[in-house]
Design a protein around this motif. Structure first.
Motif, PDB file in Angstrom:
ATOM      1  N   PHE A 161       0.840  -1.191   0.000  1.00 22.47           N
ATOM      2  CA  PHE A 161       0.000   0.000   0.000  1.00 22.47           C
ATOM      3  C   PHE A 161       0.877   1.244   0.000  1.00 22.47           C
ATOM      4  O   PHE A 161       1.839   1.343   0.757  1.00 22.47           O
ATOM      5  N   GLU A 162       0.544   2.212  -0.848  1.00 20.19           N
ATOM      6  CA  GLU A 162       1.449   3.337  -1.087  1.00 20.19           C
ATOM      7  C   GLU A 162       1.223   4.532  -0.170  1.00 20.19           C
ATOM      8  O   GLU A 162       2.085   5.407  -0.071  1.00 20.19           O
ATOM      9  N   LEU A 163       0.068   4.604   0.493  1.00 20.50           N
ATOM     10  CA  LEU A 163      -0.202   5.713   1.401  1.00 20.50           C
ATOM     11  C   LEU A 163       0.142   5.315   2.834  1.00 20.50           C
ATOM     12  O   LEU A 163       0.164   4.124   3.165  1.00 20.50           O
ATOM     13  N   PRO A 164       0.390   6.280   3.710  1.00 18.76           N
ATOM     14  CA  PRO A 164       0.583   5.943   5.127  1.00 18.76           C
ATOM     15  C   PRO A 164      -0.709   5.373   5.699  1.00 18.76           C
ATOM     16  O   PRO A 164      -1.806   5.831   5.369  1.00 18.76           O
ATOM     17  N   ASN A 165      -0.602   4.359   6.534  1.00 19.23           N
ATOM     18  CA  ASN A 165      -1.784   3.714   7.090  1.00 19.23           C
ATOM     19  C   ASN A 165      -2.276   4.368   8.367  1.00 19.23           C
ATOM     20  O   ASN A 165      -3.288   3.958   8.931  1.00 19.23           O
ATOM     21  N   HIS A 183       5.284   2.953  11.279  1.00 22.13           N
ATOM     22  CA  HIS A 183       3.892   3.099  11.676  1.00 22.13           C
ATOM     23  C   HIS A 183       3.624   4.427  12.387  1.00 22.13           C
ATOM     24  O   HIS A 183       2.528   4.640  12.901  1.00 22.13           O
ATOM     25  N   ASP A 184       4.606   5.305  12.425  1.00 25.85           N
ATOM     26  CA  ASP A 184       4.369   6.656  12.950  1.00 25.85           C
ATOM     27  C   ASP A 184       3.283   7.348  12.130  1.00 25.85           C
ATOM     28  O   ASP A 184       3.199   7.162  10.910  1.00 25.85           O
ATOM     29  N   PRO A 185       2.449   8.180  12.754  1.00 23.54           N
ATOM     30  CA  PRO A 185       1.429   8.892  12.001  1.00 23.54           C
ATOM     31  C   PRO A 185       2.035   9.871  10.994  1.00 23.54           C
ATOM     32  O   PRO A 185       3.044  10.514  11.255  1.00 23.54           O
ATOM     33  N   PHE A 186       1.388   9.967   9.859  1.00 21.15           N
ATOM     34  CA  PHE A 186       1.676  11.014   8.888  1.00 21.15           C
ATOM     35  C   PHE A 186       0.805  12.202   9.283  1.00 21.15           C
ATOM     36  O   PHE A 186      -0.419  12.087   9.352  1.00 21.15           O
ATOM     37  N   VAL A 187       1.426  13.345   9.555  1.00 24.31           N
ATOM     38  CA  VAL A 187       0.707  14.484  10.123  1.00 24.31           C
ATOM     39  C   VAL A 187       0.368  15.509   9.042  1.00 24.31           C
ATOM     40  O   VAL A 187       1.247  15.968   8.302  1.00 24.31           O
ATOM     41  N   VAL A 188      -0.919  15.859   8.967  1.00 30.00           N
ATOM     42  CA  VAL A 188      -1.396  16.936   8.105  1.00 30.00           C
ATOM     43  C   VAL A 188      -1.762  18.099   9.019  1.00 30.00           C
ATOM     44  O   VAL A 188      -2.771  18.050   9.727  1.00 30.00           O
ATOM     45  N   ASN A 189      -0.962  19.140   9.017  1.00 29.29           N
ATOM     46  CA  ASN A 189      -1.174  20.244   9.953  1.00 29.29           C
ATOM     47  C   ASN A 189      -2.365  21.108   9.591  1.00 29.29           C
ATOM     48  O   ASN A 189      -3.026  21.662  10.472  1.00 29.29           O
ATOM     49  N   ASN A 190      -2.641  21.244   8.308  1.00 32.24           N
ATOM     50  CA  ASN A 190      -3.761  22.082   7.878  1.00 32.24           C
ATOM     51  C   ASN A 190      -4.376  21.491   6.612  1.00 32.24           C
ATOM     52  O   ASN A 190      -3.830  21.652   5.511  1.00 32.24           O
ATOM     53  N   PRO A 191      -5.526  20.818   6.736  1.00 37.06           N
ATOM     54  CA  PRO A 191      -6.129  20.182   5.555  1.00 37.06           C
ATOM     55  C   PRO A 191      -6.662  21.177   4.532  1.00 37.06           C
ATOM     56  O   PRO A 191      -6.971  20.805   3.399  1.00 37.06           O
ATOM     57  N   MET A 192      -6.779  22.457   4.919  1.00 34.59           N
ATOM     58  CA  MET A 192      -7.304  23.466   4.002  1.00 34.59           C
ATOM     59  C   MET A 192      -6.242  23.946   3.013  1.00 34.59           C
ATOM     60  O   MET A 192      -6.545  24.663   2.063  1.00 34.59           O
ATOM     61  N   LYS A 193      -4.990  23.542   3.238  1.00 30.21           N
ATOM     62  CA  LYS A 193      -3.902  23.899   2.339  1.00 30.21           C
ATOM     63  C   LYS A 193      -3.361  22.635   1.676  1.00 30.21           C
ATOM     64  O   LYS A 193      -3.417  21.556   2.255  1.00 30.21           O
ATOM     65  N   PRO A 194      -2.830  22.755   0.467  1.00 30.33           N
ATOM     66  CA  PRO A 194      -2.250  21.578  -0.194  1.00 30.33           C
ATOM     67  C   PRO A 194      -1.107  20.996   0.630  1.00 30.33           C
ATOM     68  O   PRO A 194      -0.373  21.733   1.294  1.00 30.33           O
ATOM     69  N   LYS A 241       8.655   6.299   3.231  1.00 30.31           N
ATOM     70  CA  LYS A 241       7.242   6.635   3.067  1.00 30.31           C
ATOM     71  C   LYS A 241       7.062   7.796   2.094  1.00 30.31           C
ATOM     72  O   LYS A 241       6.116   7.806   1.299  1.00 30.31           O
ATOM     73  N   ALA A 242       7.953   8.788   2.171  1.00 25.17           N
ATOM     74  CA  ALA A 242       7.846   9.947   1.281  1.00 25.17           C
ATOM     75  C   ALA A 242       8.000   9.530  -0.174  1.00 25.17           C
ATOM     76  O   ALA A 242       7.258   9.996  -1.060  1.00 25.17           O
ATOM     77  N   ASP A 243       8.950   8.639  -0.443  1.00 21.28           N
ATOM     78  CA  ASP A 243       9.175   8.176  -1.814  1.00 21.28           C
ATOM     79  C   ASP A 243       7.934   7.455  -2.348  1.00 21.28           C
ATOM     80  O   ASP A 243       7.492   7.679  -3.483  1.00 21.28           O
ATOM     81  N   LYS A 244       7.351   6.587  -1.541  1.00 17.21           N
ATOM     82  CA  LYS A 244       6.150   5.857  -1.961  1.00 17.21           C
ATOM     83  C   LYS A 244       4.982   6.807  -2.203  1.00 17.21           C
ATOM     84  O   LYS A 244       4.224   6.668  -3.164  1.00 17.21           O
ATOM     85  N   LEU A 245       4.844   7.807  -1.314  1.00 14.29           N
ATOM     86  CA  LEU A 245       3.716   8.726  -1.407  1.00 14.29           C
ATOM     87  C   LEU A 245       3.819   9.616  -2.639  1.00 14.29           C
ATOM     88  O   LEU A 245       2.832   9.831  -3.357  1.00 14.29           O
ATOM     89  N   ILE A 246       5.011  10.130  -2.912  1.00 14.57           N
ATOM     90  CA  ILE A 246       5.205  11.015  -4.061  1.00 14.57           C
ATOM     91  C   ILE A 246       4.847  10.306  -5.362  1.00 14.57           C
ATOM     92  O   ILE A 246       4.277  10.895  -6.287  1.00 14.57           O
ATOM     93  N   ASN A 247       5.155   9.023  -5.441  1.00 16.14           N
ATOM     94  CA  ASN A 247       4.955   8.276  -6.678  1.00 16.14           C
ATOM     95  C   ASN A 247       3.593   7.582  -6.757  1.00 16.14           C
ATOM     96  O   ASN A 247       3.324   6.854  -7.706  1.00 16.14           O
TER      97      ASN A 247
END
Length: 434
Positions: A161-165, A183-194, A241-247
């Motif tokens: 799976f390519e996204l963080p779980n 398995h550390d969380p992927f943190v989105v600080n502000n969902p209103m911004k890209p 994780k960053a490499d998988k997510l970007i691609n």
């Protein structure tokens, strides 16, 4: 001779009470007849506590109220009592179940929800309670336990799976503790911004990026051998994780510009509402766990005005999330859990506020095979004590594990080699799955 062995049920049960996991037992005893019999008994205890009901959930969305919301001003109103406060109670889609007047949209979704009004814990301090409600364990100085999202990622992980779980939105999260840093969380600080850095920088392509990663790995090889610890492990996991997510083509799940504006507006078009939209999109893409936080509930002063404002944010987002998941046939496989660190005192203080209250507060769950349209437990008329069906935090975690098909008695090992169960002696809340 082995066929003549007789083992009292009480002795077999004692193995489980001592915290022996199925994995450990397999290592030492499954080859023997004794191990086989006991193993079968342990499986029946750990994995099928409710006859005829299978785990349904594949995902979990947690809505976490930082600061601790007041149960009397949300899901356990006490109309016409001394401690009620100024909010009226309104009917819901479930007969004889009332919510605060400031949750009118969510009241229409009550038939999807189970309201537990009898939560109890021993932690009335914010940091300690926040730790407890994320890990299932009270904090200790020697062990960093994994957040529940990391537990879900660990047990439900698909390596392809390519996204963080495990994703946390709006607030930095607890880590995976003694589990692998992947398995550390992927943190989105502000969902209103890209999301930043989801694309290669200018003049970069996948081939050149892969070459640079290989060069980095070669440069770091000797250092990592000499400094094997969680920091270096986390460093490697982040790059991987960053490499998988970007691609990944699934990365568009983070892009709310692809969501119809009318949908975002229905959720509230704010950081919490957009966080809930993103949570739904991530679940659709296959992410196992998402937490969305809403700050501001520590209302020692001016409780009612602050709660009114917060509920106006919570109500459309929470209700639309439940409705949206149901309309998309995702609710049956997605747990939605609303909670905070604790509740707030039934008695109103001199500053028109409510203080910390861990002894009789509310949690709301829906989806994932959970039976909706019910109330579990009760507090007294004045709200000061639990009078029916007390529920502990480990009970709640055991129930989440049951719905997700995770063995809550399984053991992992701390960095110091100490075996630690997934859940600290909790029991499944059977009413949730009745």
């Amino acid at each position: 001779m082995k066929a003549q062995i007789r083992i009292p049920d009480s002795e077999i049960f004692d193995f489980r009470q001592q915290g022996v996991s199925r994995r450990d037992f397999l290592k030492v005893g499954v080859s023997s007849f004794l191990g086989l019999i006991a193993m079968q008994h342990l499986q029946s205890l750990a994995l099928t506590p409710l006859e005829g009901i299978a785990a349904r959930a594949k995902h979990c969305i947690v809505l976490f109220m930082n600061g601790g919301a007041s149960q009397l001003d949300t899901f356990d109103p006490k109309p016409d009592t001394l401690n009620a406060g100024p909010f009226a109670a309104i009917p819901t889609s479930v007969e004889d179940v009332q919510f605060s007047e400031h949750l009118p949209q969510l009241a229409e979704q009550a038939h999807h929800l189970s309201i537990i009004r009898s939560m109890v814990s021993r932690e009335g301090n914010h940091e300690r309670a926040r730790y407890l409600l994320h890990t299932g364990y009270a904090p200790t100085g020697s062990v960093r336990h994994p957040t529940f999202g990391s537990i879900a990622s660990h047990y439900l992980n698909d390596e392809d799976f390519e996204l963080p779980n495990c994703v946390n939105i709006n607030t930095p999260a607890f880590t995976s503790g003694f589990l692998s840093a992947e398995h550390d969380p992927f943190v989105v600080n502000n969902p209103m911004k890209p999301i930043e850095d989801l694309k290669y920088p200018p003049q970069m392509d996948a081939r050149r990026f892969e070459q640079r990663l290989r060069m980095l790995a070669d440069l770091e090889k000797d250092f990592l051998k000499k400094h094997a610890n969680r920091s270096t492990e986390s460093h490697q996991a982040i790059y991987k994780k960053a490499d998988k997510l970007i691609n990944s083509p699934h990365a568009k799940a983070f892009d709310l510009s692809q969501e119809p504006l009318a949908v975002r507006e229905a959720y509230g078009m704010n950081a919490f509402g957009d966080g809930c939209v993103m949570a739904r999109r991530l679940v659709e893409a296959g992410v196992k766990f998402v937490e969305v936080s809403l700050d501001g509930w520590d209302t020692h002063d001016n409780n009612f005005e602050q709660h009114k404002n917060l509920l106006e944010t919570l109500d459309p987002a929470f209700s639309m999330l439940v409705k949206d998941l149901a309309d998309r046939d995702l609710l049956e496989e997605t747990i939605v859990l609303w909670l905070g660190e604790f509740g707030r005192t039934p008695k109103i203080n001199d500053n028109d506020g409510r203080d910390h209250f861990p002894n009789g507060w509310s949690v709301v769950l829906g989806g994932g095979g959970i039976h909706g349209g019910q109330v579990i437990g009760a507090t007294s008329e004045d709200g000061l004590e639990v009078v029916d069906r007390p529920v502990s935090v480990p009970d709640l975690f055991a129930s989440l594990c049951y719905s997700l098909g995770i063995d809550d008695t399984d053991q992992n090992y701390s960095r110091g080699g100490r075996p630690i169960r997934v859940v600290n002696d909790g029991s499944v809340i059977k009413e949730l799955f009745a």
